[in-house]
Design a protein around this motif. Sequence first.
Motif, PDB file in Angstrom:
ATOM      1  N   LEU A  37       1.466  -0.438   0.578  1.00 32.34           N
ATOM      2  CA  LEU A  37       2.248   0.511  -0.226  1.00 32.34           C
ATOM      3  C   LEU A  37       1.930   0.380  -1.709  1.00 32.34           C
ATOM      4  O   LEU A  37       1.869   1.377  -2.434  1.00 32.34           O
ATOM      5  CB  LEU A  37       3.746   0.276   0.015  1.00 32.34           C
ATOM      6  CG  LEU A  37       4.349   0.835   1.297  1.00 32.34           C
ATOM      7  CD1 LEU A  37       5.748   0.266   1.517  1.00 32.34           C
ATOM      8  CD2 LEU A  37       4.418   2.351   1.232  1.00 32.34           C
ATOM      9  N   ARG A  38       1.753  -0.840  -2.152  1.00 39.03           N
ATOM     10  CA  ARG A  38       1.580  -1.084  -3.589  1.00 39.03           C
ATOM     11  C   ARG A  38       0.169  -0.765  -4.072  1.00 39.03           C
ATOM     12  O   ARG A  38      -0.011  -0.205  -5.171  1.00 39.03           O
ATOM     13  CB  ARG A  38       1.924  -2.544  -3.888  1.00 39.03           C
ATOM     14  CG  ARG A  38       1.909  -2.916  -5.346  1.00 39.03           C
ATOM     15  CD  ARG A  38       2.301  -4.379  -5.504  1.00 39.03           C
ATOM     16  NE  ARG A  38       3.646  -4.617  -5.010  1.00 39.03           N
ATOM     17  CZ  ARG A  38       4.180  -5.841  -4.904  1.00 39.03           C
ATOM     18  NH1 ARG A  38       3.463  -6.915  -5.221  1.00 39.03           N
ATOM     19  NH2 ARG A  38       5.416  -5.983  -4.462  1.00 39.03           N
TER      20      ARG A  38
ATOM     21  N   ARG B 193       5.491   6.658   5.952  1.00 35.68           N
ATOM     22  CA  ARG B 193       6.809   6.481   6.554  1.00 35.68           C
ATOM     23  C   ARG B 193       7.690   5.582   5.705  1.00 35.68           C
ATOM     24  O   ARG B 193       8.882   5.860   5.522  1.00 35.68           O
ATOM     25  CB  ARG B 193       6.674   5.880   7.956  1.00 35.68           C
ATOM     26  CG  ARG B 193       8.008   5.676   8.656  1.00 35.68           C
ATOM     27  CD  ARG B 193       7.887   4.759   9.850  1.00 35.68           C
ATOM     28  NE  ARG B 193       6.983   5.286  10.865  1.00 35.68           N
ATOM     29  CZ  ARG B 193       6.722   4.637  11.994  1.00 35.68           C
ATOM     30  NH1 ARG B 193       7.263   3.448  12.235  1.00 35.68           N
ATOM     31  NH2 ARG B 193       5.885   5.164  12.865  1.00 35.68           N
TER      32      ARG B 193
ATOM     33  N   GLN C 182       7.447   4.955   2.508  1.00 40.18           N
ATOM     34  CA  GLN C 182       7.288   5.225   1.085  1.00 40.18           C
ATOM     35  C   GLN C 182       8.627   5.141   0.351  1.00 40.18           C
ATOM     36  O   GLN C 182       8.710   4.649  -0.774  1.00 40.18           O
ATOM     37  CB  GLN C 182       6.672   6.610   0.877  1.00 40.18           C
ATOM     38  CG  GLN C 182       6.128   6.862  -0.523  1.00 40.18           C
ATOM     39  CD  GLN C 182       4.867   6.075  -0.813  1.00 40.18           C
ATOM     40  OE1 GLN C 182       3.996   5.962   0.030  1.00 40.18           O
ATOM     41  NE2 GLN C 182       4.773   5.508  -2.005  1.00 40.18           N
ATOM     42  N   LYS C 183       9.706   5.585   0.991  1.00 46.78           N
ATOM     43  CA  LYS C 183      11.015   5.620   0.341  1.00 46.78           C
ATOM     44  C   LYS C 183      11.948   4.526   0.837  1.00 46.78           C
ATOM     45  O   LYS C 183      13.141   4.558   0.537  1.00 46.78           O
ATOM     46  CB  LYS C 183      11.667   6.987   0.570  1.00 46.78           C
ATOM     47  CG  LYS C 183      10.877   8.143  -0.039  1.00 46.78           C
ATOM     48  CD  LYS C 183      11.576   9.465   0.189  1.00 46.78           C
ATOM     49  CE  LYS C 183      10.788  10.619  -0.418  1.00 46.78           C
ATOM     50  NZ  LYS C 183      11.465  11.935  -0.189  1.00 46.78           N
ATOM     51  N   TYR C 184      11.421   3.570   1.588  1.00 47.41           N
ATOM     52  CA  TYR C 184      12.255   2.471   2.076  1.00 47.41           C
ATOM     53  C   TYR C 184      12.495   1.483   0.943  1.00 47.41           C
ATOM     54  O   TYR C 184      11.569   1.139   0.202  1.00 47.41           O
ATOM     55  CB  TYR C 184      11.587   1.764   3.256  1.00 47.41           C
ATOM     56  CG  TYR C 184      11.893   2.385   4.604  1.00 47.41           C
ATOM     57  CD1 TYR C 184      11.551   3.708   4.857  1.00 47.41           C
ATOM     58  CD2 TYR C 184      12.510   1.666   5.613  1.00 47.41           C
ATOM     59  CE1 TYR C 184      11.816   4.292   6.085  1.00 47.41           C
ATOM     60  CE2 TYR C 184      12.775   2.245   6.844  1.00 47.41           C
ATOM     61  CZ  TYR C 184      12.428   3.552   7.073  1.00 47.41           C
ATOM     62  OH  TYR C 184      12.687   4.135   8.287  1.00 47.41           O
ATOM     63  N   LYS C 185      13.740   1.011   0.837  1.00 47.60           N
ATOM     64  CA  LYS C 185      14.085   0.039  -0.197  1.00 47.60           C
ATOM     65  C   LYS C 185      14.292  -1.359   0.381  1.00 47.60           C
ATOM     66  O   LYS C 185      14.274  -2.338  -0.349  1.00 47.60           O
ATOM     67  CB  LYS C 185      15.351   0.481  -0.928  1.00 47.60           C
ATOM     68  CG  LYS C 185      15.175   1.778  -1.713  1.00 47.60           C
ATOM     69  CD  LYS C 185      16.440   2.136  -2.458  1.00 47.60           C
ATOM     70  CE  LYS C 185      16.261   3.424  -3.248  1.00 47.60           C
ATOM     71  NZ  LYS C 185      17.499   3.807  -3.991  1.00 47.60           N
TER      72      LYS C 185
END
Length: 211
Positions: A63-64, A96, A98-101
């Motif tokens: 992701l990073r 999928r 991308q918006k998980y915290k």
Amino acid sequence: MLRFRYQPHPRKMAVYPNAGQGERLQRLREIVTGLFRYERLELNYNHADEARQYAERLILLALRNGDKHKETMELADYWLLEKDLVHKLFKVLVPRFQKYKGCFTDLHKLALEYPGTGAPTGLLELRGNPWPTVIPRQRDFKYTLSNMLLAAARQDFYQSRQEKISQTKSAASLKSTQGDETKSSSVDPVLPSSKSDSVSQTSQTESAPNR
């Protein structure tokens, strides 16, 4: 930095008899590969807990940094034994999550099998997988017909009870006011007559001649 000495103890993960660190890492790579392939695995709880952190780290770096980062691509190539999963990591899992915290995986402890070895078993899965949920969602029975009728009956009961309480309070206050009125009407005016008698007696004594 810790102010006391702490000797880390690696978790015992016996894969094969007399196996070394190479076999241990190979087992972890197999678990991570199977997790990315099937998105849900049932295995030994300690093995799942150990492999979970590597899967989380791999997804976080993907992701990073993206698929253009050399070190991230080398790491994905090392942990994923099946090379088509590298494409799945960057093209399916990265969008999928991308918006998980929070975390990207879930780990559940399963019941012990009897008869069996007695080792704890666990279920490791990726979030957002297509499988049915492990913990079933609780249904909301608030708006079913029976519960709505019970709620209306409960509301009517409490409302009627409050009306009865208010009626008894008003009746008690009315009785108390009526009792006060009857007591005030039954009292005789004695004090003014006694005062007039005393005044007449004093006038008679003053009018009497001195001897």
